[in-house]
Design a protein around this motif. Structure first.
Motif, PDB file in Angstrom:
ATOM      1  N   ARG A 208       0.978  -1.018   0.082  1.00  0.00           N
ATOM      2  CA  ARG A 208       0.094  -0.034  -0.038  1.00  0.00           C
ATOM      3  C   ARG A 208       0.944   1.203  -0.072  1.00  0.00           C
ATOM      4  O   ARG A 208       1.858   1.459   0.742  1.00  0.00           O
ATOM      5  N   ILE A 209       0.733   2.089  -0.961  1.00  0.00           N
ATOM      6  CA  ILE A 209       1.578   3.277  -1.391  1.00  0.00           C
ATOM      7  C   ILE A 209       0.849   4.336  -1.791  1.00  0.00           C
ATOM      8  O   ILE A 209       0.127   4.169  -2.584  1.00  0.00           O
ATOM      9  N   VAL A 210       1.328   5.477  -1.165  1.00  0.00           N
ATOM     10  CA  VAL A 210       0.896   6.894  -1.648  1.00  0.00           C
ATOM     11  C   VAL A 210       2.099   7.835  -1.929  1.00  0.00           C
ATOM     12  O   VAL A 210       2.846   7.824  -1.074  1.00  0.00           O
ATOM     13  N   ILE A 211       2.274   8.237  -3.158  1.00  0.00           N
ATOM     14  CA  ILE A 211       3.237   9.057  -3.468  1.00  0.00           C
ATOM     15  C   ILE A 211       2.658  10.414  -4.090  1.00  0.00           C
ATOM     16  O   ILE A 211       1.813  10.620  -4.661  1.00  0.00           O
ATOM     17  N   VAL A 212       3.120  11.447  -3.362  1.00  0.00           N
ATOM     18  CA  VAL A 212       2.784  12.849  -3.699  1.00  0.00           C
ATOM     19  C   VAL A 212       3.864  13.694  -4.359  1.00  0.00           C
ATOM     20  O   VAL A 212       4.878  13.899  -3.577  1.00  0.00           O
ATOM     21  N   ASP A 213       3.744  14.182  -5.568  1.00  0.00           N
ATOM     22  CA  ASP A 213       4.711  14.936  -6.437  1.00  0.00           C
ATOM     23  C   ASP A 213       5.942  14.350  -6.444  1.00  0.00           C
ATOM     24  O   ASP A 213       7.028  15.043  -6.509  1.00  0.00           O
ATOM     25  N   GLY A 214       6.056  13.050  -6.403  1.00  0.00           N
ATOM     26  CA  GLY A 214       7.501  12.418  -6.367  1.00  0.00           C
ATOM     27  C   GLY A 214       8.590  12.837  -5.228  1.00  0.00           C
ATOM     28  O   GLY A 214       9.760  12.453  -5.191  1.00  0.00           O
ATOM     29  N   THR A 215       7.954  13.445  -4.181  1.00  0.00           N
ATOM     30  CA  THR A 215       8.734  13.995  -3.085  1.00  0.00           C
ATOM     31  C   THR A 215       8.476  13.504  -1.632  1.00  0.00           C
ATOM     32  O   THR A 215       9.158  13.546  -0.782  1.00  0.00           O
ATOM     33  N   VAL A 216       7.079  13.089  -1.475  1.00  0.00           N
ATOM     34  CA  VAL A 216       6.915  12.518  -0.444  1.00  0.00           C
ATOM     35  C   VAL A 216       6.034  11.105  -0.673  1.00  0.00           C
ATOM     36  O   VAL A 216       5.337  10.896  -1.499  1.00  0.00           O
ATOM     37  N   ALA A 217       6.254  10.136   0.251  1.00  0.00           N
ATOM     38  CA  ALA A 217       5.689   8.900   0.109  1.00  0.00           C
ATOM     39  C   ALA A 217       5.048   8.491   1.393  1.00  0.00           C
ATOM     40  O   ALA A 217       5.703   8.500   2.468  1.00  0.00           O
ATOM     41  N   ILE A 218       4.030   7.903   1.286  1.00  0.00           N
ATOM     42  CA  ILE A 218       3.380   7.224   2.626  1.00  0.00           C
ATOM     43  C   ILE A 218       3.537   5.584   2.484  1.00  0.00           C
ATOM     44  O   ILE A 218       2.967   4.975   1.525  1.00  0.00           O
ATOM     45  N   LEU A 219       4.145   4.950   3.381  1.00  0.00           N
ATOM     46  CA  LEU A 219       4.576   3.569   3.412  1.00  0.00           C
ATOM     47  C   LEU A 219       3.871   2.941   4.679  1.00  0.00           C
ATOM     48  O   LEU A 219       3.925   3.401   5.613  1.00  0.00           O
ATOM     49  N   PRO A 220       3.473   1.664   4.443  1.00  0.00           N
ATOM     50  CA  PRO A 220       3.044   0.807   5.462  1.00  0.00           C
ATOM     51  C   PRO A 220       3.958   0.315   6.338  1.00  0.00           C
ATOM     52  O   PRO A 220       5.381   0.344   5.995  1.00  0.00           O
ATOM     53  N   ARG A 221       3.617   0.154   7.746  1.00  0.00           N
ATOM     54  CA  ARG A 221       4.729  -0.355   8.708  1.00  0.00           C
ATOM     55  C   ARG A 221       4.419  -1.754   8.903  1.00  0.00           C
ATOM     56  O   ARG A 221       3.355  -2.006   9.092  1.00  0.00           O
ATOM     57  N   ASP A 222       5.466  -2.602   8.927  1.00  0.00           N
ATOM     58  CA  ASP A 222       5.250  -3.965   9.102  1.00  0.00           C
ATOM     59  C   ASP A 222       4.612  -4.579  10.629  1.00  0.00           C
ATOM     60  O   ASP A 222       4.081  -5.502  10.625  1.00  0.00           O
ATOM     61  N   ASP A 223       5.187  -3.601  11.574  1.00  0.00           N
ATOM     62  CA  ASP A 223       4.564  -3.912  12.708  1.00  0.00           C
ATOM     63  C   ASP A 223       3.727  -3.125  13.566  1.00  0.00           C
ATOM     64  O   ASP A 223       3.248  -3.458  14.628  1.00  0.00           O
ATOM     65  N   SER A 224       2.726  -2.538  12.671  1.00  0.00           N
ATOM     66  CA  SER A 224       1.917  -1.706  13.078  1.00  0.00           C
ATOM     67  C   SER A 224       0.848  -1.547  12.178  1.00  0.00           C
ATOM     68  O   SER A 224       1.043  -1.633  10.842  1.00  0.00           O
ATOM     69  N   SER A 225      -0.553  -0.856  12.388  1.00  0.00           N
ATOM     70  CA  SER A 225      -1.416  -0.519  11.365  1.00  0.00           C
ATOM     71  C   SER A 225      -1.092   1.200  10.961  1.00  0.00           C
ATOM     72  O   SER A 225      -1.922   1.691  10.279  1.00  0.00           O
ATOM     73  N   GLY A 226      -0.226   1.581  11.465  1.00  0.00           N
ATOM     74  CA  GLY A 226       0.304   2.760  10.974  1.00  0.00           C
ATOM     75  C   GLY A 226       1.214   3.182   9.934  1.00  0.00           C
ATOM     76  O   GLY A 226       0.966   2.208   8.679  1.00  0.00           O
ATOM     77  N   ALA A 227       2.036   4.079   9.703  1.00  0.00           N
ATOM     78  CA  ALA A 227       2.698   4.269   8.303  1.00  0.00           C
ATOM     79  C   ALA A 227       4.046   5.109   8.577  1.00  0.00           C
ATOM     80  O   ALA A 227       4.246   5.712   9.599  1.00  0.00           O
ATOM     81  N   LEU A 228       4.887   5.186   7.681  1.00  0.00           N
ATOM     82  CA  LEU A 228       5.977   5.930   7.608  1.00  0.00           C
ATOM     83  C   LEU A 228       5.733   6.935   6.609  1.00  0.00           C
ATOM     84  O   LEU A 228       5.366   6.673   5.545  1.00  0.00           O
ATOM     85  N   VAL A 229       6.042   8.257   6.800  1.00  0.00           N
ATOM     86  CA  VAL A 229       6.040   9.303   5.710  1.00  0.00           C
ATOM     87  C   VAL A 229       7.187   9.563   5.439  1.00  0.00           C
ATOM     88  O   VAL A 229       8.344  10.304   6.398  1.00  0.00           O
ATOM     89  N   VAL A 230       7.932   9.362   4.218  1.00  0.00           N
ATOM     90  CA  VAL A 230       9.348   9.665   4.029  1.00  0.00           C
ATOM     91  C   VAL A 230       9.423  11.020   2.983  1.00  0.00           C
ATOM     92  O   VAL A 230       8.342  11.011   2.330  1.00  0.00           O
TER      93      VAL A 230
END
Length: 327
Positions: A208-230
């Motif tokens: 499950r991925i969301v990419i905004v403008d090629g500069t920000v991405a929301i990625l799933p976390r393996d150990d929770s239902s949260g996410a990482l925003v890079v």
């Protein structure tokens, strides 16, 4: 009839009685509407406030204005009220950004360099997604593995899509082939494609991925239902490359082929077959992807070769790329 403008039934009844009996006194009007004289006087005061009666000289202090003028007055008053309400809603929407910022900031762990955010609560992920898509300027891409969204999640998803499209932000979505078996999801995607969403299906999108403008991405976390925003092109580039690879391997969804029945030979269906041929897919695999029979696939392949004036599947793929049918 006047109730739509907030006029109470008794108030309207008095107004109608004055229209039907222009010379009647208060006692007569009271008898017509089943009220006391004092109640009729109170209703006349309300009608005066609404500008539906006017003061005239003589024994009777009020006279009903003509119905077309009354409607015009009420419509103008309602339009003014709606305009003020719209102004208030606009201000509230502007203030909502500050509220969302407070909500997200207090529930997000951010590294000292600001390149990675850690979010544990899925509700905060949703709010962060709202923030990021509101700030989008170039393009937003979604990869949605797994089953179809449940019916209750369709409206918020469509609202987000529509907000992006209204601002002219291109939107790409990758879903699973299996998710299209859900009629509500298939129908939703078909509608969104007609509104400008670019949608494709793939057998097994990996994340499950969301990419905004090629500069920000929301990625799933393996150990929770949260996410990482890079943040930052360097960190987002690998995720964007993965998305693009899956996008190229996916087949486009168009309104007349989403859920199309076996044997339909629209141009869009033929182009789907050509896209799969260009990937080197065999007839059996194409049949599974399109949910049609192998026999139908072979007839579609024949139609594709004819449409492209190609003598082989390989040549069809080459010509399809030249024509821009496939990337």
């Amino acid at each position: 009839m006047l109730g739509v403008f907030g006029v109470e039934a008794r108030t309207e009844a008095v107004y109608r009685a004055m229209l039907e009996h222009p010379t009647a006194d208060l006692a007569t009007i009271a008898g017509d509407v089943g009220a006391s004289v004092e109640q009729v006087r109170a209703e006349l005061d309300l009608l005066a406030d609404l500008m539906l009666v006017e003061v005239v000289a003589g024994a009777r202090p009020f006279q009903a204005i003509p119905p077309e003028q009354a409607i015009a007055v009420l419509v103008a008053r309602e339009e003014e009220r709606l305009a003020e309400r719209q102004r208030q809603v606009t201000e509230a929407r502007a203030d909502m950004g500050d509220l969302v910022q407070s909500f997200v900031r207090s529930r997000t762990l951010q590294g000292p360099d600001g390149l990675v955010e850690e979010i544990d609560d899925p509700r905060v992920v949703t709010s962060r997604l709202y923030q990021l898509t509101q700030a989008a300027r170039e393009r937003v891409s979604f990869m949605l593995p797994g089953d179809a969204l449940p019916p209750g999640a369709i409206e918020p998803s469509a609202r987000l899509d529509d907000e992006l499209l209204e601002r002219g932000i291109p939107l790409r979505v990758i879903v699973t082939d299996a998710s299209l078996e859900a009629p509500h999801w298939r129908g939703h995607l078909a509608r969104q494609v007609t509104r400008g969403v670019q949608a494709r299906s793939h057998p097994a999108p990996p994340h499950r991925i969301v990419i905004v403008d090629g500069t920000v991405a929301i990625l799933p976390r393996d150990d929770s239902s949260g996410a990482l925003v890079v943040h930052g092109p360097d960190l987002v580039a690998p995720t964007a490359a993965l998305f693009d690879a899956i996008w190229q391997a996916a087949i486009p969804l168009v309104p007349d082929t989403v859920g199309a029945a076996d044997g339909e030979f629209s141009d869009a269906r033929v182009r789907q077959v050509v896209a799969l041929l260009a990937q080197g897919q065999k007839d059996e695999a194409i049949a599974r992807r399109l949910n049609v029979s192998v026999r139908t696939v072979r007839r579609l392949v024949s139609a594709a070769l004819s449409a492209l004036h190609a003598e082989s599947r390989f040549e069809a793929g080459v010509l399809a790329v030249k024509r821009g049918w496939v990337a």
